[in-house]
Design an enzyme around this catalytic site. Structure first.
Site, PDB file in Angstrom:
ATOM      1  N   CYS A   1      30.085   4.241  78.085  1.00  0.00           N
ATOM      2  CA  CYS A   1      29.293   3.585  77.043  1.00  0.00           C
ATOM      3  C   CYS A   1      27.903   3.291  77.596  1.00  0.00           C
ATOM      4  O   CYS A   1      27.726   3.116  78.799  1.00  0.00           O
ATOM      5  CB  CYS A   1      30.016   2.285  76.647  1.00  0.00           C
ATOM      6  SG  CYS A   1      29.138   1.210  75.513  1.00  0.00           S
ATOM      7  N   GLY A   2      26.927   3.195  76.723  1.00  0.00           N
ATOM      8  CA  GLY A   2      25.587   2.813  77.153  1.00  0.00           C
ATOM      9  C   GLY A   2      25.553   1.423  77.782  1.00  0.00           C
ATOM     10  O   GLY A   2      24.633   1.100  78.524  1.00  0.00           O
TER      11      GLY A   2
END
Length: 161
Positions: free
Chosen positions: A37-38
């Site tokens: 995930c970012g």
């Protein structure tokens, strides 16, 4: 639905059943996590916070979840290895769970009921954080965008009571 957080259990990523009652008297930060995930770099801030406050009674509980953009596709052992190798994570990680929908884990049913967010009782994305005091009361819910360091003062406040 549990009346108290300490009535609930969850399975650690090594397969061991863990009673949340074992965390009675601790300040808890409960986070749904993802490895691709970012916001995955938040693991670094969570680990730093854990090292800084563990001796004062903080426990961080990580619950990997693959419900947001398939950003946690690995097995429990792959997730554990990723977190240790890339971020030195030493706080407890649990088996991958669901935080929304019919399969929502009972811990997240409880947390969302006690601290609904902007989307009602849904979790919007990875790295939503729930802060729980030493008595098991859900104090506050923090959005994905809130980095761990922005929670520092709240944690210190709860650790000092």
């Amino acid at each position: 639905m549990a009346q108290n957080l300490y009535e609930l259990t969850a399975t650690l990523n090594n397969g061991t059943e863990k009673k949340l009652e074992d965390y009675k008297g601790k300040v808890l930060l409960i986070v749904n996590t993802a490895s691709q995930c970012g916001f995955t770099p938040q693991y670094k801030g969570l680990q730093e916070m854990y090292e800084k406050y563990k001796s004062q009674g903080l426990e961080i509980l990580g619950f990997p979840c693959d419900q947001f953009g398939h950003q946690e596709p690995g097995t429990d052992s792959e997730i554990q290895n990723f977190c240790q190798v890339n971020f030195g994570v030493s706080f407890p990680l649990f088996k991958k769970i669901e935080v929304n929908g019919e399969g929502t884990h009972p811990i997240y049913q409880f947390l969302k009921k006690k601290a609904p967010g902007l989307f009602g009782k849904s979790i919007k994305w990875n790295f939503t954080k729930f802060l729980v005091d030493r008595k098991g009361n859900v104090i506050k819910r923090f959005a994905t965008l809130t980095p761990p360091e922005k929670i520092d003062s709240k944690i210190l406040e709860l650790l000092s009571t």
